[in-house]
Design a protein around this motif. Structure first.
Motif, PDB file in Angstrom:
ATOM      1  N   GLU A 260       6.994  14.624   4.795  1.00 47.48           N
ATOM      2  CA  GLU A 260       7.489  14.819   6.170  1.00 47.48           C
ATOM      3  C   GLU A 260       6.348  15.097   7.163  1.00 47.48           C
ATOM      4  OE1 GLU A 260      10.446  17.852   6.125  1.00 47.48           O
ATOM      5  OE2 GLU A 260      11.843  16.725   4.858  1.00 47.48           O
ATOM      6  N   ARG A 261       5.222  14.441   6.971  1.00 51.69           N
ATOM      7  CA  ARG A 261       4.063  14.694   7.833  1.00 51.69           C
ATOM      8  C   ARG A 261       4.135  13.938   9.163  1.00 51.69           C
ATOM      9  NH1 ARG A 261      -0.267  17.101   5.159  1.00 51.69           N
ATOM     10  NH2 ARG A 261      -0.053  17.274   2.881  1.00 51.69           N
ATOM     11  N   PHE A 262       5.010  12.959   9.302  1.00 50.98           N
ATOM     12  CA  PHE A 262       5.002  12.094  10.477  1.00 50.98           C
ATOM     13  C   PHE A 262       6.224  12.339  11.350  1.00 50.98           C
ATOM     14  CE2 PHE A 262       2.361   9.970   7.382  1.00 50.98           C
ATOM     15  CZ  PHE A 262       1.370   9.352   8.116  1.00 50.98           C
ATOM     16  N   ARG A 263       6.094  11.903  12.595  1.00 48.88           N
ATOM     17  CA  ARG A 263       7.242  11.733  13.464  1.00 48.88           C
ATOM     18  C   ARG A 263       7.720  10.292  13.322  1.00 48.88           C
ATOM     19  NH1 ARG A 263       5.158  13.428  19.261  1.00 48.88           N
ATOM     20  NH2 ARG A 263       3.668  11.824  18.600  1.00 48.88           N
ATOM     21  N   PRO A 264       9.004  10.018  13.553  1.00 53.09           N
ATOM     22  CA  PRO A 264       9.504   8.647  13.348  1.00 53.09           C
ATOM     23  C   PRO A 264       8.700   7.569  14.083  1.00 53.09           C
ATOM     24  CG  PRO A 264      11.347  10.152  13.576  1.00 53.09           C
ATOM     25  CD  PRO A 264      10.114  10.966  13.842  1.00 53.09           C
ATOM     26  N   PRO A 265       8.359   7.703  15.375  1.00 51.85           N
ATOM     27  CA  PRO A 265       7.611   6.612  16.024  1.00 51.85           C
ATOM     28  C   PRO A 265       6.239   6.362  15.386  1.00 51.85           C
ATOM     29  CG  PRO A 265       8.571   8.084  17.658  1.00 51.85           C
ATOM     30  CD  PRO A 265       8.714   8.760  16.344  1.00 51.85           C
ATOM     31  N   ASP A 266       5.548   7.443  14.986  1.00 48.79           N
ATOM     32  CA  ASP A 266       4.239   7.265  14.360  1.00 48.79           C
ATOM     33  C   ASP A 266       4.362   6.558  13.009  1.00 48.79           C
ATOM     34  OD1 ASP A 266       3.089   8.565  16.515  1.00 48.79           O
ATOM     35  OD2 ASP A 266       3.210  10.538  15.558  1.00 48.79           O
ATOM     36  N   PHE A 267       5.384   6.912  12.271  1.00 42.88           N
ATOM     37  CA  PHE A 267       5.523   6.271  10.964  1.00 42.88           C
ATOM     38  C   PHE A 267       5.928   4.806  11.103  1.00 42.88           C
ATOM     39  CE2 PHE A 267       7.555   5.252   6.919  1.00 42.88           C
ATOM     40  CZ  PHE A 267       6.579   5.695   6.031  1.00 42.88           C
ATOM     41  N   PHE A 268       6.775   4.496  12.080  1.00 44.64           N
ATOM     42  CA  PHE A 268       7.149   3.096  12.283  1.00 44.64           C
ATOM     43  C   PHE A 268       5.907   2.240  12.525  1.00 44.64           C
ATOM     44  CE2 PHE A 268      11.429   4.661  14.126  1.00 44.64           C
ATOM     45  CZ  PHE A 268      11.893   4.915  12.833  1.00 44.64           C
ATOM     46  N   ALA A 269       4.861   2.836  13.092  1.00 43.47           N
ATOM     47  CA  ALA A 269       3.657   2.064  13.406  1.00 43.47           C
ATOM     48  C   ALA A 269       2.881   1.658  12.160  1.00 43.47           C
ATOM     49  CB  ALA A 269       2.755   2.878  14.346  1.00 43.47           C
ATOM     50  N   ILE A 270       2.976   2.432  11.072  1.00 48.54           N
ATOM     51  CA  ILE A 270       2.204   2.096   9.869  1.00 48.54           C
ATOM     52  C   ILE A 270       3.058   1.402   8.806  1.00 48.54           C
ATOM     53  CG2 ILE A 270       0.674   4.057  10.279  1.00 48.54           C
ATOM     54  CD1 ILE A 270       2.044   5.491   7.943  1.00 48.54           C
ATOM     55  N   VAL A 271       4.338   1.149   9.091  1.00 48.56           N
ATOM     56  CA  VAL A 271       5.199   0.490   8.111  1.00 48.56           C
ATOM     57  C   VAL A 271       4.670  -0.883   7.700  1.00 48.56           C
ATOM     58  CG1 VAL A 271       7.472  -0.595   7.860  1.00 48.56           C
ATOM     59  CG2 VAL A 271       7.310   1.784   8.582  1.00 48.56           C
ATOM     60  N   PRO A 272       4.186  -1.743   8.614  1.00 46.56           N
ATOM     61  CA  PRO A 272       3.664  -3.056   8.159  1.00 46.56           C
ATOM     62  C   PRO A 272       2.524  -2.937   7.147  1.00 46.56           C
ATOM     63  CG  PRO A 272       4.036  -3.069  10.524  1.00 46.56           C
ATOM     64  CD  PRO A 272       4.206  -1.654  10.083  1.00 46.56           C
ATOM     65  N   GLU A 273       1.622  -1.955   7.323  1.00 47.94           N
ATOM     66  CA  GLU A 273       0.541  -1.769   6.360  1.00 47.94           C
ATOM     67  C   GLU A 273       1.079  -1.334   4.993  1.00 47.94           C
ATOM     68  OE1 GLU A 273      -2.717  -2.280   6.590  1.00 47.94           O
ATOM     69  OE2 GLU A 273      -2.424  -3.164   8.568  1.00 47.94           O
ATOM     70  N   LEU A 274       2.104  -0.519   5.008  1.00 48.77           N
ATOM     71  CA  LEU A 274       2.688  -0.073   3.741  1.00 48.77           C
ATOM     72  C   LEU A 274       3.387  -1.220   3.019  1.00 48.77           C
ATOM     73  CD1 LEU A 274       4.152   3.366   4.929  1.00 48.77           C
ATOM     74  CD2 LEU A 274       2.050   2.987   3.621  1.00 48.77           C
ATOM     75  N   GLU A 275       4.055  -2.079   3.751  1.00 47.44           N
ATOM     76  CA  GLU A 275       4.715  -3.214   3.115  1.00 47.44           C
ATOM     77  C   GLU A 275       3.700  -4.157   2.468  1.00 47.44           C
ATOM     78  OE1 GLU A 275       7.092  -4.943   6.151  1.00 47.44           O
ATOM     79  OE2 GLU A 275       8.848  -3.674   5.701  1.00 47.44           O
ATOM     80  N   ARG A 276       2.542  -4.279   3.071  1.00 49.15           N
ATOM     81  CA  ARG A 276       1.512  -5.150   2.507  1.00 49.15           C
ATOM     82  C   ARG A 276       1.035  -4.642   1.141  1.00 49.15           C
ATOM     83  NH1 ARG A 276      -3.788  -4.829   2.497  1.00 49.15           N
ATOM     84  NH2 ARG A 276      -3.745  -3.002   3.863  1.00 49.15           N
ATOM     85  N   LEU A 277       1.148  -3.337   0.893  1.00 47.79           N
ATOM     86  CA  LEU A 277       0.704  -2.736  -0.366  1.00 47.79           C
ATOM     87  C   LEU A 277       1.737  -2.857  -1.484  1.00 47.79           C
ATOM     88  CD1 LEU A 277      -0.880   0.506   1.110  1.00 47.79           C
ATOM     89  CD2 LEU A 277      -2.096  -1.504   0.246  1.00 47.79           C
ATOM     90  N   GLN A 278       2.930  -3.366  -1.159  1.00 49.53           N
ATOM     91  CA  GLN A 278       3.989  -3.568  -2.153  1.00 49.53           C
ATOM     92  C   GLN A 278       4.298  -2.275  -2.915  1.00 49.53           C
ATOM     93  OE1 GLN A 278       2.705  -6.803  -4.636  1.00 49.53           O
ATOM     94  NE2 GLN A 278       2.889  -8.329  -3.003  1.00 49.53           N
ATOM     95  N   LEU A 279       4.632  -1.244  -2.171  1.00 51.16           N
ATOM     96  CA  LEU A 279       4.965   0.044  -2.779  1.00 51.16           C
ATOM     97  C   LEU A 279       6.352  -0.022  -3.419  1.00 51.16           C
ATOM     98  CD1 LEU A 279       3.737   2.432   0.069  1.00 51.16           C
ATOM     99  CD2 LEU A 279       2.463   1.596  -1.926  1.00 51.16           C
ATOM    100  N   ASP A 280       6.516   0.792  -4.451  1.00 53.64           N
ATOM    101  CA  ASP A 280       7.818   0.843  -5.125  1.00 53.64           C
ATOM    102  C   ASP A 280       8.827   1.624  -4.284  1.00 53.64           C
ATOM    103  OD1 ASP A 280       9.351   0.187  -7.556  1.00 53.64           O
ATOM    104  OD2 ASP A 280       9.477   2.353  -7.785  1.00 53.64           O
ATOM    105  N   TRP A 281       8.400   2.707  -3.662  1.00 50.01           N
ATOM    106  CA  TRP A 281       9.229   3.372  -2.655  1.00 50.01           C
ATOM    107  C   TRP A 281       8.355   4.260  -1.790  1.00 50.01           C
ATOM    108  CZ3 TRP A 281      12.289   6.460  -6.865  1.00 50.01           C
ATOM    109  CH2 TRP A 281      11.747   7.715  -7.071  1.00 50.01           C
ATOM    110  N   ILE A 282       8.908   4.660  -0.647  1.00 47.12           N
ATOM    111  CA  ILE A 282       8.287   5.637   0.245  1.00 47.12           C
ATOM    112  C   ILE A 282       9.207   6.851   0.290  1.00 47.12           C
ATOM    113  CG2 ILE A 282       6.961   3.994   1.623  1.00 47.12           C
ATOM    114  CD1 ILE A 282       9.213   3.923   3.637  1.00 47.12           C
TER     115      ILE A 282
END
Length: 528
Positions: free
Chosen positions: A371-393
């Motif tokens: 829970e380190r992020f605010r929703p708008p800040d986290f939405f900004a890094i979602v594309p980078e996370l998808e590129r890493l093919q994570l199993d879950w967040i």
């Protein structure tokens, strides 16, 4: 007057005198206080057929029976009685008893006994054949002495062990034990501390529950003492009483430390109950064979890290792969310590995830954001996370309606709920479809019983993966809960044991799989 009497009827031999004449009938006077269940003018129930006939004759009314349409009246019975006899027939079966039967006169009963004693008793062919076969078996069987019986009983006791119910069980008592966790005090950990264990005993057996990671172990022990004295000191342990107590406590809104104390006590009581019943804890709720032999684990490496450098991560992942784990979880976003410049501070964590993905393409990776992020800040890094093919967040920000928007923005699976109390918050997550996986923690949700309630709620609605960066007691409790609902739980969290501090507790792990024990209770105990 001959043996046929005045009316031409033959007089039974038992009713004649020495000269062959009929003896005069002598009626006894009825008791002044008849049977209390008899009432004048009413039908005597079937259970009163054994009451003295003269007593019932006095109290029987001459009015017709209430079933007048059947032509049944209240009449005085003839000398030898009427209806069906309540005595046994010759073939050994009990004859039907007429609903209005009131027995037979004493003289007729005596005559019947004399006649029955003089004639041989008839036996059905089937019974005679069975008796003959039994006689042959007895003739060929060896003689069993009392000494043989005692020897067989002692041998069976040696094989079966002590009796299922232990004797001399006293009142419940509470003690505390601490299992040192050398990985539990890193400054960057969200939940710090050793493994705190509650021991509830009855003088014969002991049940164990874990109450770690409340961030206030001393206060957790004080609260546990108060709760135990209030709710469990004179507790009659059973599944029903535990369920009632859980419903009573579920209505409360305890703080985090109190919730952890309640959870530890509840685990220990279920462990003790299963040990009394001499069954694994999951068999208190599910019969038959074990639903699985082992449950897949994913290991969280955050507690085992020291320097949190690339070399440190690389060394840990090499050990993870060597121990047979296929999935790991990490949390490399400790630099995000507030809402200011969160996206900029997240760059270091994203770079670390990129290196880990390059070094370990064969391992599934899950990321906890605490829970380190605010929703708008986290939405900004979602594309980078998808590129890493994570199993879950896992829990990028506080659980709320923004999770619905996050699901619309990403195809990554979302997990949440690791510190929730009770089932209400989890039901909200499942109903509103804010996440894909819910993560109840047996140390904070309320205990073993409330964890089962959450699993039951999620059946057919959502995947459940218990949160468990903990010691062997809560790990075993979560495993047994998964055995009750095996179709819901696909994996269980496991704190990576780099220092091998969990040996000697009864926990068994092979190739990243946690084996389900068949020992009573949870099957584990803190080291002596």
């Amino acid at each position: 007057m001959g043996p046929h009497g005045l009316r031409g009827r033959r007089i039974p031999r038992a009713a004649r005198d020495r000269d062959g004449r009929a003896r005069p009938r002598v009626r006894r006077r009825p008791r002044e206080q008849p049977h209390p269940a008899l009432r004048p003018g009413r039908h005597a129930p079937r259970e009163l057929d054994a009451v003295r006939p003269a007593e019932r004759r006095v109290l029987r009314s001459s009015r017709p029976h209430h079933r007048g349409g059947l032509g049944i009246g209240r009449r005085r019975e003839p000398r030898l009685g009427h209806g069906h006899s309540h005595r046994r027939r010759g073939d050994g079966r009990r004859a039907r008893v007429h609903s209005l039967s009131v027995g037979r006169p004493a003289r007729a009963r005596r005559q019947r006994r004399r006649v029955r004693g003089r004639r041989p008793r008839r036996q059905p062919l089937r019974r005679r054949a069975a008796a003959a076969a039994a006689a042959e078996v007895r003739a060929g069987a060896a003689v069993i002495t009392r000494r043989d019986v005692l020897r067989g009983a002692s041998a069976a006791a040696a094989v079966l062990g002590p009796p299922a119910v232990a004797r001399a069980q006293g009142p419940l008592t509470l003690r505390f034990k601490t299992i040192p966790d050398p990985d539990g005090w890193a400054p960057n950990l969200r939940l710090k501390g050793d493994w705190l264990v509650f021991e509830v005993g009855d003088g014969v057996l002991s049940g164990f529950g874990e109450a770690s990671h409340s961030n206030a172990d001393a206060r957790c022990q004080e609260i546990a003492r108060e709760l135990f004295a209030t709710h469990y000191a004179d507790f009659a342990l059973s599944l029903e009483s535990l369920a009632r107590k859980e419903r009573e406590i579920a209505a409360l809104a305890p703080d985090f430390v109190t919730a952890t104390a309640f959870s530890g006590l509840n685990q220990a009581l279920y462990d003790l109950l299963a040990k009394r019943e001499r069954v694994p804890a999951w068999q208190l709720f599910r019969s038959g064979a074990a639903p699985f032999e082992a449950l897949p684990l994913y290991t969280t490496i955050q507690r085992a890290l020291r320097a949190r450098t690339v070399e440190d991560y690389t060394t840990i992942l090499r050990e993870v792969r060597a121990q047979g784990f296929k999935t790991f979880k990490c949390a490399p976003f400790e630099a995000v310590d507030g809402p200011e410049r969160a996206v900029e501070k997240a760059a270091a964590g994203l770079a670390m995830l990129t290196r880990l993905r390059e070094q370990s393409p064969d391992l599934a990776m899950r990321v906890d954001f605490h829970e380190r992020f605010r929703p708008p800040d986290f939405f900004a890094i979602v594309p980078e996370l998808e590129r890493l093919q994570l199993d879950w967040i896992e829990e990028p920000f506080a659980v709320g309606p923004a999770y619905g928007e996050l699901r619309d923005r990403t195809r990554l699976r979302i997990a949440a709920g690791e510190l929730f109390w009770g089932r209400a918050r989890f039901a909200e997550l499942a109903e509103r479809r804010w996440c894909d996986v819910i993560m109840p923690d047996v140390k904070h949700v309320g205990g073993f019983g409330p964890l089962l309630d959450v699993l039951k709620m999620g059946a057919g609605r959502i995947e459940v993966s218990p949160h468990n960066p903990s010691g062997p007691i809560s790990t075993a409790a979560s495993l047994h809960a998964a055995a009750v609902f095996p179709e819901l739980v696909r994996s269980l969290e496991y704190s990576f044991d780099r220092m091998q501090t969990r040996r000697g507790t009864g926990e068994r792990i092979e190739e990243g799989m946690l084996l389900l024990s068949d020992e009573p209770g949870f099957g584990v105990a803190p080291p002596a």
